[in-house]
Motif scaffolding. Structure first.
Motif, PDB file in Angstrom:
ATOM      1  N   ILE A 522      49.255  43.318  30.204  1.00  0.00           N
ATOM      2  CA  ILE A 522      48.453  42.332  31.397  1.00  0.00           C
ATOM      3  C   ILE A 522      47.415  42.838  32.424  1.00  0.00           C
ATOM      4  O   ILE A 522      48.064  44.307  33.041  1.00  0.00           O
ATOM      5  CB  ILE A 522      49.439  41.018  32.367  1.00  0.00           C
ATOM      6  CG1 ILE A 522      49.917  40.689  31.376  1.00  0.00           C
ATOM      7  CG2 ILE A 522      48.091  40.447  33.582  1.00  0.00           C
ATOM      8  CD1 ILE A 522      51.668  39.500  31.721  1.00  0.00           C
ATOM      9  N   PRO A 523      46.452  43.128  32.503  1.00  0.00           N
ATOM     10  CA  PRO A 523      45.305  43.904  32.794  1.00  0.00           C
ATOM     11  C   PRO A 523      45.346  43.428  34.748  1.00  0.00           C
ATOM     12  O   PRO A 523      46.389  42.307  35.291  1.00  0.00           O
ATOM     13  CB  PRO A 523      44.345  43.328  32.567  1.00  0.00           C
ATOM     14  CG  PRO A 523      43.960  41.992  31.649  1.00  0.00           C
ATOM     15  CD  PRO A 523      46.000  41.648  31.234  1.00  0.00           C
ATOM     16  N   ARG A 524      45.816  44.591  34.579  1.00  0.00           N
ATOM     17  CA  ARG A 524      45.383  44.571  36.833  1.00  0.00           C
ATOM     18  C   ARG A 524      44.151  43.249  37.426  1.00  0.00           C
ATOM     19  O   ARG A 524      43.376  43.524  36.348  1.00  0.00           O
ATOM     20  CB  ARG A 524      45.318  45.508  37.249  1.00  0.00           C
ATOM     21  CG  ARG A 524      46.304  46.904  37.093  1.00  0.00           C
ATOM     22  CD  ARG A 524      45.761  47.907  38.111  1.00  0.00           C
ATOM     23  NE  ARG A 524      47.076  49.012  37.311  1.00  0.00           N
ATOM     24  CZ  ARG A 524      47.303  49.907  38.385  1.00  0.00           C
ATOM     25  NH1 ARG A 524      46.564  49.967  39.431  1.00  0.00           N
ATOM     26  NH2 ARG A 524      48.636  50.989  38.451  1.00  0.00           N
ATOM     27  N   TYR A 548      44.457  46.650  41.137  1.00  0.00           N
ATOM     28  CA  TYR A 548      43.953  47.750  41.280  1.00  0.00           C
ATOM     29  C   TYR A 548      42.768  48.085  42.543  1.00  0.00           C
ATOM     30  O   TYR A 548      43.242  47.193  43.267  1.00  0.00           O
ATOM     31  CB  TYR A 548      42.234  47.371  39.867  1.00  0.00           C
ATOM     32  CG  TYR A 548      41.706  46.345  39.634  1.00  0.00           C
ATOM     33  CD1 TYR A 548      40.788  46.618  40.714  1.00  0.00           C
ATOM     34  CD2 TYR A 548      41.496  44.797  39.504  1.00  0.00           C
ATOM     35  CE1 TYR A 548      39.416  45.185  40.806  1.00  0.00           C
ATOM     36  CE2 TYR A 548      40.956  43.848  39.173  1.00  0.00           C
ATOM     37  CZ  TYR A 548      39.902  44.227  40.138  1.00  0.00           C
ATOM     38  OH  TYR A 548      38.983  42.980  39.723  1.00  0.00           O
ATOM     39  N   ARG A 549      42.874  48.963  42.515  1.00  0.00           N
ATOM     40  CA  ARG A 549      41.779  49.628  43.138  1.00  0.00           C
ATOM     41  C   ARG A 549      40.357  50.293  43.152  1.00  0.00           C
ATOM     42  O   ARG A 549      39.544  49.459  44.310  1.00  0.00           O
ATOM     43  CB  ARG A 549      42.244  50.933  43.256  1.00  0.00           C
ATOM     44  CG  ARG A 549      43.401  51.060  44.339  1.00  0.00           C
ATOM     45  CD  ARG A 549      44.409  52.446  44.211  1.00  0.00           C
ATOM     46  NE  ARG A 549      45.574  52.245  43.335  1.00  0.00           N
ATOM     47  CZ  ARG A 549      45.779  53.561  42.754  1.00  0.00           C
ATOM     48  NH1 ARG A 549      45.811  54.688  43.478  1.00  0.00           N
ATOM     49  NH2 ARG A 549      45.944  53.594  42.045  1.00  0.00           N
ATOM     50  N   GLY A 582      46.081  29.858  35.211  1.00  0.00           N
ATOM     51  CA  GLY A 582      46.041  30.181  36.863  1.00  0.00           C
ATOM     52  C   GLY A 582      45.142  31.206  37.065  1.00  0.00           C
ATOM     53  O   GLY A 582      44.040  31.348  36.585  1.00  0.00           O
ATOM     54  N   LYS A 583      45.729  32.400  37.693  1.00  0.00           N
ATOM     55  CA  LYS A 583      44.725  33.058  38.240  1.00  0.00           C
ATOM     56  C   LYS A 583      44.727  34.334  37.062  1.00  0.00           C
ATOM     57  O   LYS A 583      44.182  35.459  37.263  1.00  0.00           O
ATOM     58  CB  LYS A 583      44.940  33.599  39.943  1.00  0.00           C
ATOM     59  CG  LYS A 583      44.485  32.351  40.739  1.00  0.00           C
ATOM     60  CD  LYS A 583      44.620  32.677  42.283  1.00  0.00           C
ATOM     61  CE  LYS A 583      45.298  33.388  42.550  1.00  0.00           C
ATOM     62  NZ  LYS A 583      45.633  33.674  44.101  1.00  0.00           N
ATOM     63  N   VAL A 584      45.943  33.743  36.284  1.00  0.00           N
ATOM     64  CA  VAL A 584      46.018  35.996  35.382  1.00  0.00           C
ATOM     65  C   VAL A 584      45.599  35.265  33.958  1.00  0.00           C
ATOM     66  O   VAL A 584      45.732  34.429  33.502  1.00  0.00           O
ATOM     67  CB  VAL A 584      47.308  35.973  36.172  1.00  0.00           C
ATOM     68  CG1 VAL A 584      48.138  36.871  34.538  1.00  0.00           C
ATOM     69  CG2 VAL A 584      48.076  35.677  36.800  1.00  0.00           C
ATOM     70  N   GLU A 585      44.981  36.235  33.905  1.00  0.00           N
ATOM     71  CA  GLU A 585      44.392  36.426  32.432  1.00  0.00           C
ATOM     72  C   GLU A 585      45.552  37.558  31.423  1.00  0.00           C
ATOM     73  O   GLU A 585      45.617  38.644  32.066  1.00  0.00           O
ATOM     74  CB  GLU A 585      43.341  37.759  32.574  1.00  0.00           C
ATOM     75  CG  GLU A 585      41.672  36.725  33.477  1.00  0.00           C
ATOM     76  CD  GLU A 585      41.157  36.987  32.673  1.00  0.00           C
ATOM     77  OE1 GLU A 585      40.070  37.811  31.777  1.00  0.00           O
ATOM     78  OE2 GLU A 585      40.729  36.182  32.418  1.00  0.00           O
TER      79      GLU A 585
END
Ligand code: GDP
Ligand code: MG
Length: 598
Positions: A522-524, A548-549, A582-585
Motif C-alpha cells: 500500500i503506497p504511503r 511520506y516525506r 476511505g482515505k487509503v488507496e
C-alpha cells in the motif's frame, strides 16, 4: 455418401506436450494455411494466449486431407487447452467429436492432465489415437512412453504415431491413422435438425455466433431455428466453418462442425450445451448437453470507477458466452461499493477473466482475495454456504465450519517423493496411497483442503521438484475444520474485502504475514496508516505505513525507448488497478497478498 469422408477429432494432452504445434503442422500439411500466413501456435489467436504461450480456448477448424487411399477427407480439428482450469473447454470439445488425438511428450511421459483428459475422452466413448511427440529431443524415450501409455492408461499403444511436431515428423502417419481409426459420424440428413452448441462468442455486428456440431439434419440461411432449452427462435443469417478464418457455406449438414449466426442479440437466451433444432419441425428430444461446472473459487470483481457497474454487468454477460464456466451475481462491499461475486475454476481462470474483461471490454477492475465455499453449521441447526469471508456469521451463531477437500494426484520422479510429502503434510494433507508408474516415477495421492491447493501450491510443488511434478485434483466432499475469520483494518476501519479464512493454528501467523505484506504494497500517504489483523475483537498483528516525506514518483532509468514505453504502460496499468477505500488507496496486489503467504 458425404459423411463417410468426415472425421471429427479433438487434440488433447497435458500442457506443453505439443498440441498446438501439432495442429500447426496439420494445417500446413493440408495447405489450410499458406506458408506466408503460417506462424507458431497459429490457433492460439487470442492476444492473451500468445503472450502467455498457452491455449485458453478451444478452437475448431475445418481442413481437407487427401489420403493415400485416394479420397479427400474433411477433417474438423479441435485444439484444446491442457491446464486443469480449462478442462471444461476440453470436455465440451470432446462431445463434438468421434475421436481424440492423445499427445504424449516422448521425454516427459504420461502426466497428470494426460490421464485426466484421456478419461474424459473415454467417458465419451471416443476412439483414441495416441501420438508420442517430441521424438527429436535427445532425452526422448518413445519405447518407454509406449509402455507407460499401456500400463498407466490401459490403451493399446503398439501403433502409436511417433512424431515431432517441431520438425514435422510423423504428421502424415497421424493423418492416415485419424482417417482410418476414427469412425465417420452417423446421423440422418432427412431428420429434423439436431445440433449441439459447444461454444459461442458475442460479435458486435453479427450478434451471438454459435459453434455447433450437427448430429442430424441440415441448416442453411433463412431457416427458422429454435434453441430447445431456452425456447427462443431465430432466423439463420449465415452458416459456415472456420478454416481457420470464417468461411461462409450454403449449408451445414449432419456430421459437420461449424458456426451459425441468426442476429441473436439477447445474450441471456443462449447457453452452451443447448440443442439447435428447426422451429417448425422439431427434433424429438434435446441432446444431453453438458453438466454445469461448479466453481472452485469465488472472488469479488469491482470496477475501479463505481460508475462502470452496468458496463461490467454487460461485459460479464458477453464474456460468459465465450467462457461457459464463469459464474457471477451482484454483491456489495462496504469498502469497494457495487460489484459481482464471481465463480472461477481456479486462479488462472480468474486471472484470465480479469484480463479479458479489461482488454476486450475496456474496463479497469479490482478482484478481491479469492475464497473457496465453506459450509457453516449454524447453532439453530440450519446450514449456510459462505463463499465470501466477509459473510461469515458471528462465532456465537455457528456450531462448526466445513471446508471442501480434494483428492490430489501428484506424478513425480521418486527422488522427489520426500519433498512432495513434506509439502503436502505442511498444507494439512492426509496421505492416501502411492503407486509406481514405472521404475522411476510415482503417483502420490493425498486428500487436502481445496484452499491449501488452489492458491500457490502448484508453484511450491514445481519449485520443490525442479519442475518435474504434475498435479491434478478433483473435489472429494466437505470435512469439518477449525477455521476462523481474520479481518484486516486500515486506519482503524475494517476493510471487508480483505477478510480471509484460515485454520486457527496458523491464523495469528497469517495475520502477521499479511499485515507486513500490506505495508510493502500500500503506497504511503501524507499521514500514518495503522494496519491491523483481528480475530473477532482481538488484534493479532499490527504495523504502520509511515507518512511520506517528499514526492516519490518513480523515475524510470532506461535509455531504450521501447522498453521505456513498456514500463510506463505497465506502470499505468498498475496504477489503474487501484481503489480508494476511505482515505487509503489500495492497489490490486493488496487483495492478492493473502495468497502469497503460508
Ligand atoms: P500445448 O500446450 O500442448 O499446446 O503445447 P505447444 O504446442 O504450445 O508446445 C509447447 C512447447 O513445446 C513449445 O515451446 C513448442 O515449440 C515445443 N514443442 C512442440 N512440439 C515439439 C517437438 O516435437 N519437439 C520439440 N523439441 N519441441 C516441441
Ligand atoms: Mg496449446
Amino acid at each position: 455418401e458425404h459423411q463417410k469422408y468426415i472425421r471429427n477429432f479433438s487434440i488433447v494432452a497435458h500442457i506443453d506436450h505439443g498440441k498446438s504445434t501439432l495442429a500447426d503442422r496439420i494445417l500446413e500439411l493440408t495447405d489450410t494455411v499458406s506458408k506466408r500466413d503460417m506462424k507458431d501456435q497459429l490457433l492460439d489467436n487470442m492476444e492473451l494466449e500468445r503472450e502467455r504461450g498457452i491455449t485458453i480456448k478451444l478452437n475448431a477448424v475445418e481442413l481437407t486431407y487427401h489420403s493415400q487411399d485416394g479420397h479427400d477427407y474433411e477433417l474438423h480439428l479441435i485444439d484444446t487447452p491442457g491446464h486443469v482450469d480449462f478442462s471444461y473447454e476440453v470436455s465440451r470439445s470432446l462431445a463434438a467429436c468421434e475421436g481424440a488425438v492423445l499427445v504424449v511428450d516422448a521425454a516427459q511421459g504420461v502426466e497428470a492432465q494426460t490421464l485426466a483428459n484421456v478419461y474424459l475422452a473415454l467417458d465419451d466413448d471416443l476412439e483414441i489415437v495416441p501420438v508420442i511427440n517430441k521424438i527429436d529431443l535427445p532425452s526422448a524415450d518413445p519405447e518407454k512412453v509406449k509402455q507407460e501409455i499401456e500400463d498407466v492408461i490401459g490403451i493399446d499403444a503398439e501403433d502409436a504415431v511417433l512424431a515431432s511436431a517441431k520438425k514435422g515428423i510423423g504428421i502424415e502417419d497421424l493423418l492416415e491413422q485419424i482417417v482410418h481409426k476414427i469412425p465417420a459420424p452417423d446421423g440422418e440428413l432427412r431428420k429434423p435438425l439436431k445440433a449441439l452448441v459447444f461454444d459461442s462468442v458475442y460479435d458486435d455486428y453479427r450478434g451471438v455466433v454459435l459453434s455447433v456440431r450437427l448430429f442430424e439434419g441440415t441448416v442453411k440461411p433463412g431457416d427458422k431455428i429454435r434453441l430447445m432449452n431456452s425456447g427462443s427462435e431465430y432466423e439463420v443469417t449465415e452458416v459456415g466453418v472456420n478454416s481457420p478464418s470464417p468461411v461462409k457455406r450454403d449449408y451445414l449438414m449432419s456430421g459437420d462442425v461449424g458456426y451459425i449466426t441468426a442476429s441473436i442479440k439477447d445474450i441471456t437466451q443462449t447457453r452452451v450445451g443447448d440443442t439447435v433444432t428447426n422451429a417448425n419441425d422439431q427434433a424429438d428430444e434435446a441432446l444431453p448437453g453438458y453438466r454445469e461446472m461448479n466453481p472452485m473459487v469465488y472472488a469479488g470483481l469491482y470496477p475501479t470507477d463505481n460508475a462502470k457497474f452496468d458496463d461490467l454487468r454487460e461485459a460479464l454477460e458477453k464474456l460468459k458466452l465465450n467462457d461457459a464456466a464463469l459464474e457471477f451475481e451482484p454483491e456489495a462491499s462496504q469498502a469497494l461499493g457495487f460489484g459481482f461475486r464471481c465463480g472461477f475454476l481456479g486462479l488462472l481462470h480468474m486471472d484470465v477473466v480479469q484480463e479479458r474483461l479489461e482488454r476486450e471490454f475496456n474496463l479497469d477492475l479490482i478482484t478481491t482475495a479469492p475464497s473457496v465455499t465453506y459450509r457453516v453449521n449454524m447453532a439453530d441447526g440450519s446450514v449456510k454456504t459462505v463463499d465470501n469471508p466477509a459473510d461469515m456469521p458471528d462465532v456465537s451463531a455457528m456450531k462448526s465450519i466445513e471446508e471442501p477437500y480434494v483428492k490430489a494426484s501428484i506424478m513425480v520422479p521418486n527422488d522427489y517423493v520426500g519433498a512432495v510429502m513434506e509439502l503436502c503434510q505442511h498444507r494439512r494433507g492426509e496421505f492416501d496411497t502411492m503407486e509406481y508408474l514405472d521404475e522411476y516415477r510415482v503417483n502420490v495421492i493425498y486428500y487436502m483442503p481445496l484452499s491449501e491447493i488452489i492458491f500457490d501450491f502448484f508453484d511450491k510443488l514445481k519449485s520443490s521438484t525442479k519442475g518435474y511434478a504434475s498435479l491434478d485434483y478433483e473435489l472429494a466432499g466437505y470435512r469439518p475444520s477449525d477455521l476462523v475469520k481474520i479481518d484486516i483494518l486500515l486506519n482503524s476501519d475494517k476493510v471487508d474485502a480483505l477478510s480471509f479464512i484460515a485454520h486457527r493454528q496458523f491464523a495469528a501467523d497469517r495475520g502477521r504475514e499479511i499485515t507486513s505484506k500490506l505495508k510493502t504494497i500500500i503506497p504511503r500517504q501524507n499521514f500514518e496508516i495503522p494496519v491491523q489483523a483481528a480475530i473477532g475483537s482481538k488484534i493479532v498483528a499490527r504495523t504502520n505505513i509511515k507518512a511520506y516525506r517528499k514526492d516519490v514518483t518513480a523515475k524510470i532509468h532506461t535509455g531504450d525507448p521501447d522498453r521505456r514505453a513498456k514500463l510506463l504502460d505497465k506502470q499505468k496499468r498498475g496504477k489503474k488497478r487501484m481503489k480508494s477505500v476511505g482515505k487509503v488507496e489500495i492497489p490490486q496486489q493488496a487483495f492478492m497478498a493473502v495468497l502469497q503467504t503460508g
